[in-house]
Design a protein around this motif. Sequence first.
Motif, PDB file in Angstrom:
ATOM      1  N   TYR A  64       0.772  -1.202  -0.151  1.00 12.98           N
ATOM      2  CA  TYR A  64      -0.116  -0.110   0.010  1.00 12.98           C
ATOM      3  C   TYR A  64       0.868   1.243   0.122  1.00 12.98           C
ATOM      4  CZ  TYR A  64       0.408  -0.271   5.107  1.00 12.98           C
ATOM      5  OH  TYR A  64       1.185  -0.338   6.425  1.00 12.98           O
ATOM      6  N   TYR A  98      -5.249   5.431  -4.137  1.00  9.84           N
ATOM      7  CA  TYR A  98      -5.816   6.190  -3.145  1.00  9.84           C
ATOM      8  C   TYR A  98      -6.752   7.247  -3.487  1.00  9.84           C
ATOM      9  CZ  TYR A  98      -2.357   4.201   0.222  1.00  9.84           C
ATOM     10  OH  TYR A  98      -1.518   3.482   1.024  1.00  9.84           O
ATOM     11  N   HIS A 139      -5.778   1.726  10.420  1.00 10.42           N
ATOM     12  CA  HIS A 139      -5.957   2.103   8.937  1.00 10.42           C
ATOM     13  C   HIS A 139      -5.559   3.549   8.742  1.00 10.42           C
ATOM     14  CE1 HIS A 139      -9.377  -1.030   9.528  1.00 10.42           C
ATOM     15  NE2 HIS A 139      -8.095  -1.739   9.645  1.00 10.42           N
ATOM     16  N   ARG A 140      -6.019   4.467   9.468  1.00  5.34           N
ATOM     17  CA  ARG A 140      -5.851   5.887   9.375  1.00  5.34           C
ATOM     18  C   ARG A 140      -4.105   6.100   9.374  1.00  5.34           C
ATOM     19  NH1 ARG A 140      -5.282  10.790  13.259  1.00  5.34           N
ATOM     20  NH2 ARG A 140      -5.074  12.727  11.792  1.00  5.34           N
ATOM     21  N   TRP A 143      -2.551   4.669   6.518  1.00  7.78           N
ATOM     22  CA  TRP A 143      -2.894   5.557   5.251  1.00  7.78           C
ATOM     23  C   TRP A 143      -1.921   7.020   5.288  1.00  7.78           C
ATOM     24  CZ3 TRP A 143      -7.599   5.785   2.014  1.00  7.78           C
ATOM     25  CH2 TRP A 143      -7.771   6.608   1.109  1.00  7.78           C
ATOM     26  N   LEU A 213     -11.822   4.271   4.711  1.00 10.35           N
ATOM     27  CA  LEU A 213     -11.026   3.583   5.586  1.00 10.35           C
ATOM     28  C   LEU A 213     -11.346   2.297   5.615  1.00 10.35           C
ATOM     29  CD1 LEU A 213     -10.271   6.098   8.511  1.00 10.35           C
ATOM     30  CD2 LEU A 213      -8.649   5.471   6.800  1.00 10.35           C
ATOM     31  N   PHE A 216      -9.806   0.483   2.586  1.00 13.10           N
ATOM     32  CA  PHE A 216      -8.435   0.442   2.660  1.00 13.10           C
ATOM     33  C   PHE A 216      -8.306  -0.822   3.413  1.00 13.10           C
ATOM     34  CE2 PHE A 216      -4.602   2.194   4.728  1.00 13.10           C
ATOM     35  CZ  PHE A 216      -3.892   1.811   3.549  1.00 13.10           C
TER      36      PHE A 216
END
Length: 265
Positions: A64, A98, A139-140, A143, A213, A216
């Motif tokens: 990712y 993204y 997850h944030r 990211w 999110l 993702f």
Amino acid sequence: MPVALTLSLRTVRAWKPDTRQLHGLACALFEGPGSDHTSPVKTFTVQQPTAHAPTTLHLRTSWYGTGDIPATAVESRVLRLGNTRCHVTRTHQRTEPYATLAAAPPTTRATLTFHSPTYFTRSGEPDLTPDPALILGSHRRSWNSAVGDDSPLRIPDDTWHDLQRALRIQEVTITTARRDSGYAYPRPGFTGAITLRLARDASPQTQRLFAALVRFAPYAGTGASTTHGFGATTTRLPGRRRTDGAPQATAGIRGTGSRTEGAHE
């Protein structure tokens, strides 16, 4: 961009790699010569392979980073799991940029399923609490680590705080499980499913961030040690079904596949 990568492996004997061997393979796939192996930020994950025959394994990994997936991950024809040589007979990619994730239609509900033990760390100690803020917070962090500080896609604190305030648990079915940690002791975590929803007054912006999110999540995994096989996650959104089989990215992700027979060194 986020890529879910599945490799079909043919081995010379039945084999179930341990956690250290699995982590070593993931690093060999995704870390180039200039990579810092000691860096705490690694933009890839790996899952325990599943056996479809005594000498056939399916290995699911993800990348990712914002750049292209490393060539070694998709071009390698022979890999090693510990002292076992594996021929790559098939590769399959599922990818979503993204920007596409950020532009996902808003949603107010999603079910996350944790297929391998999932845990978090607090002050160096493991935490097995299935707290929605911890789950989506992981997850944030993944990211933001991937897109970088200067990216317009970075999730700022105020937007994140709005999502935290709106998060609710609708249903939870989890249990405690243990997995080889790679350090001579088993590591506990939770497996199972959690359905999250948003408060009725959640803004459209919060609904869009929630959608981004949870979509993702299959790429980043959840919690700690995702490069060691922990925190494998899938997402089911209202009106969509998760692809049958073991953990994969959520529905709607573009897929490409290739097949190589009789691979050799």
